[in-house]
Design a protein around this motif. Structure first.
Motif, mmCIF file in Angstrom:
data_model
loop_
_atom_site.group_PDB
_atom_site.id
_atom_site.type_symbol
_atom_site.label_atom_id
_atom_site.label_comp_id
_atom_site.label_asym_id
_atom_site.label_seq_id
_atom_site.Cartn_x
_atom_site.Cartn_y
_atom_site.Cartn_z
ATOM 1 N N THR A 1 -1.359 -0.087 5.076
ATOM 2 C CA THR A 1 -1.193 -0.205 3.628
ATOM 3 C C THR A 1 0.282 -0.066 3.287
ATOM 4 N N LEU A 2 0.623 -0.537 2.115
ATOM 5 C CA LEU A 2 1.989 -0.449 1.611
ATOM 6 C C LEU A 2 1.911 0.350 0.318
ATOM 7 N N PRO A 3 2.164 1.658 0.360
ATOM 8 C CA PRO A 3 1.987 2.514 -0.820
ATOM 9 C C PRO A 3 2.740 2.036 -2.058
ATOM 10 N N GLU A 4 3.911 1.452 -1.888
ATOM 11 C CA GLU A 4 4.708 1.002 -3.032
ATOM 12 C C GLU A 4 4.457 -0.472 -3.366
ATOM 13 N N ALA A 5 3.307 -0.994 -2.980
ATOM 14 C CA ALA A 5 3.003 -2.415 -3.180
ATOM 15 C C ALA A 5 3.120 -2.832 -4.638
ATOM 16 N N GLY A 6 3.743 -3.968 -4.836
ATOM 17 C CA GLY A 6 3.819 -4.554 -6.168
ATOM 18 C C GLY A 6 2.636 -5.459 -6.439
ATOM 19 N N GLY A 7 1.969 -5.894 -5.371
ATOM 20 C CA GLY A 7 0.793 -6.750 -5.508
ATOM 21 C C GLY A 7 -0.149 -6.538 -4.343
ATOM 22 N N THR A 8 -1.425 -6.659 -4.640
ATOM 23 C CA THR A 8 -2.467 -6.458 -3.630
ATOM 24 C C THR A 8 -3.576 -7.463 -3.879
ATOM 25 N N ALA A 9 -4.175 -7.927 -2.792
ATOM 26 C CA ALA A 9 -5.348 -8.798 -2.914
ATOM 27 C C ALA A 9 -6.241 -8.603 -1.699
ATOM 28 N N THR A 10 -7.529 -8.675 -1.939
ATOM 29 C CA THR A 10 -8.536 -8.628 -0.891
ATOM 30 C C THR A 10 -9.451 -9.818 -1.091
ATOM 31 N N LEU A 11 -9.636 -10.593 -0.039
ATOM 32 C CA LEU A 11 -10.524 -11.747 -0.093
ATOM 33 C C LEU A 11 -11.541 -11.663 1.036
ATOM 34 N N ASP A 12 -12.719 -12.180 0.753
ATOM 35 C CA ASP A 12 -13.815 -12.189 1.717
ATOM 36 C C ASP A 12 -14.263 -13.617 1.984
ATOM 37 N N ASN A 13 -14.759 -13.841 3.175
ATOM 38 C CA ASN A 13 -15.465 -15.074 3.495
ATOM 39 C C ASN A 13 -16.940 -14.702 3.521
ATOM 40 N N PRO A 14 -17.702 -15.078 2.492
ATOM 41 C CA PRO A 14 -19.095 -14.649 2.414
ATOM 42 C C PRO A 14 -19.986 -15.241 3.502
ATOM 43 N N PHE A 15 -19.542 -16.285 4.159
ATOM 44 C CA PHE A 15 -20.360 -16.924 5.189
ATOM 45 C C PHE A 15 -20.330 -16.181 6.513
ATOM 46 N N CYS A 16 -19.198 -15.538 6.817
ATOM 47 C CA CYS A 16 -19.101 -14.870 8.125
ATOM 48 C C CYS A 16 -18.794 -13.383 8.011
ATOM 49 N N PHE B 1 -3.960 -16.650 4.655
ATOM 50 C CA PHE B 1 -3.022 -17.376 3.797
ATOM 51 C C PHE B 1 -3.435 -17.223 2.333
ATOM 52 N N GLU B 2 -4.726 -17.356 2.077
ATOM 53 C CA GLU B 2 -5.232 -17.241 0.711
ATOM 54 C C GLU B 2 -5.029 -15.822 0.179
ATOM 55 N N ALA B 3 -5.277 -14.827 1.020
ATOM 56 C CA ALA B 3 -5.123 -13.431 0.591
ATOM 57 C C ALA B 3 -3.652 -13.088 0.344
ATOM 58 N N LEU B 4 -2.764 -13.564 1.212
ATOM 59 C CA LEU B 4 -1.345 -13.272 1.018
ATOM 60 C C LEU B 4 -0.804 -13.993 -0.209
ATOM 61 N N GLU B 5 -1.228 -15.217 -0.422
ATOM 62 C CA GLU B 5 -0.798 -15.921 -1.635
ATOM 63 C C GLU B 5 -1.264 -15.160 -2.874
ATOM 64 N N ALA B 6 -2.530 -14.716 -2.885
ATOM 65 C CA ALA B 6 -3.070 -13.984 -4.037
ATOM 66 C C ALA B 6 -2.319 -12.672 -4.257
ATOM 67 N N ALA B 7 -1.993 -11.951 -3.201
ATOM 68 C CA ALA B 7 -1.248 -10.698 -3.341
ATOM 69 C C ALA B 7 0.147 -10.963 -3.885
ATOM 70 N N THR B 8 0.757 -12.048 -3.437
ATOM 71 C CA THR B 8 2.103 -12.397 -3.907
ATOM 72 C C THR B 8 2.068 -12.799 -5.376
ATOM 73 N N ARG B 9 1.045 -13.537 -5.777
ATOM 74 C CA ARG B 9 0.899 -13.900 -7.197
ATOM 75 C C ARG B 9 0.654 -12.648 -8.039
ATOM 76 N N ASP B 10 -0.117 -11.709 -7.496
ATOM 77 C CA ASP B 10 -0.351 -10.457 -8.206
ATOM 78 C C ASP B 10 0.962 -9.704 -8.415
ATOM 79 N N ALA B 11 1.800 -9.679 -7.407
ATOM 80 C CA ALA B 11 3.109 -9.025 -7.525
ATOM 81 C C ALA B 11 4.013 -9.766 -8.514
ATOM 82 N N GLU B 12 3.929 -11.079 -8.548
ATOM 83 C CA GLU B 12 4.718 -11.856 -9.512
ATOM 84 C C GLU B 12 4.330 -11.479 -10.939
ATOM 85 N N LYS B 13 3.021 -11.349 -11.194
ATOM 86 C CA LYS B 13 2.552 -10.968 -12.531
ATOM 87 C C LYS B 13 3.075 -9.599 -12.930
ATOM 88 N N ALA B 14 3.105 -8.695 -11.982
ATOM 89 C CA ALA B 14 3.546 -7.322 -12.258
ATOM 90 C C ALA B 14 5.019 -7.254 -12.601
#
Length: 144
Positions: free
Chosen positions: A22-37, A129-142
Motif C-alpha cells: 500500500t501507499l499510505p500517502e496515495a493521492g488516488g486509489t482504485a480496485t477492480l475485479d474481473n467477475p468471471f475469474c 492497466f485498467e486499475a492503474l488508469e483508474a487510480a491515476t484518474r482518481d489522483a487527478e481528480k483529487a
C-alpha cells in the motif's frame, strides 16, 4: 500448469514484489475485479505534475494478472493516465493480432505471447492497466 500459458519467466515475474503493498500517502486509489475469474487488482498512486510519481499494488489473481501488474508497475513511473490507457490499448491490439512484439518498445510484455490463442485470458493481462488508469484518474481528480 501449461508451459504455453505460464512459462517460467512469467512465474518469475509474477513473484516480483518490488511494487507490492500500500501507499499510505496515495493521492488516488482504485480496485477492480474481473467477475468471471475472481481476479482483483488495486493500485495506489501519487502524482507529480500529472505524472505517476510513486505506486504500489495489491493483486489477488492468477499468475498472468500478477505478472502483468508487476511489469506495468515497473514501467509506470512518469506516465500519465492517458499513457496507461494507450499502453493497455496497444497491448490488447498486439494480443489480438498475435503480434511480435506484443507491445512495441516494451519487450518484457512478450512473455504473454503464449496466451494469444486464449482470448478469455486477455482480461487477466489488461486488468492491471485498467486499475492503474483508474487510480491515476482518481489522483487527478483529487488535485484539480
Amino acid at each position: 500448469m501449461s508451459d504455453e500459458l505460464y512459462p517460467r519467466d512469467m512465474l518469475r515475474t509474477a513473484s516480483d514484489i518490488r511494487f507490492a503493498g500500500t501507499l499510505p500517502e496515495a493521492g488516488g486509489t482504485a480496485t477492480l475485479d474481473n467477475p468471471f475469474c475472481g481476479d482483483r487488482v488495486s493500485f495506489d498512486v501519487t502524482l507529480e505534475a500529472g505524472r505517476i510519481k510513486s505506486l504500489r499494488h495489491r493483486v489477488k489473481a492468477c499468475v498472468i494478472c500478477q505478472a502483468s501488474a508487476a511489469l506495468l508497475a515497473a514501467e509506470a513511473e512518469g506516465r500519465t493516465a492517458d499513457d496507461i490507457l494507450n499502453l493497455g490499448d496497444d497491448l490488447m491490439a498486439g494480443l489480438k493480432a498475435d503480434a511480435r512484439p506484443l507491445l512495441p518498445g516494451h519487450p518484457a510484455f512478450d512473455l504473454f505471447s503464449g496466451i494469444t490463442r486464449h482470448r478469455a485470458r486477455f482480461a487477466c493481462v489488461l486488468l492491471p492497466f485498467e486499475a492503474l488508469e483508474a487510480a491515476t484518474r482518481d489522483a487527478e481528480k483529487a488535485t484539480s
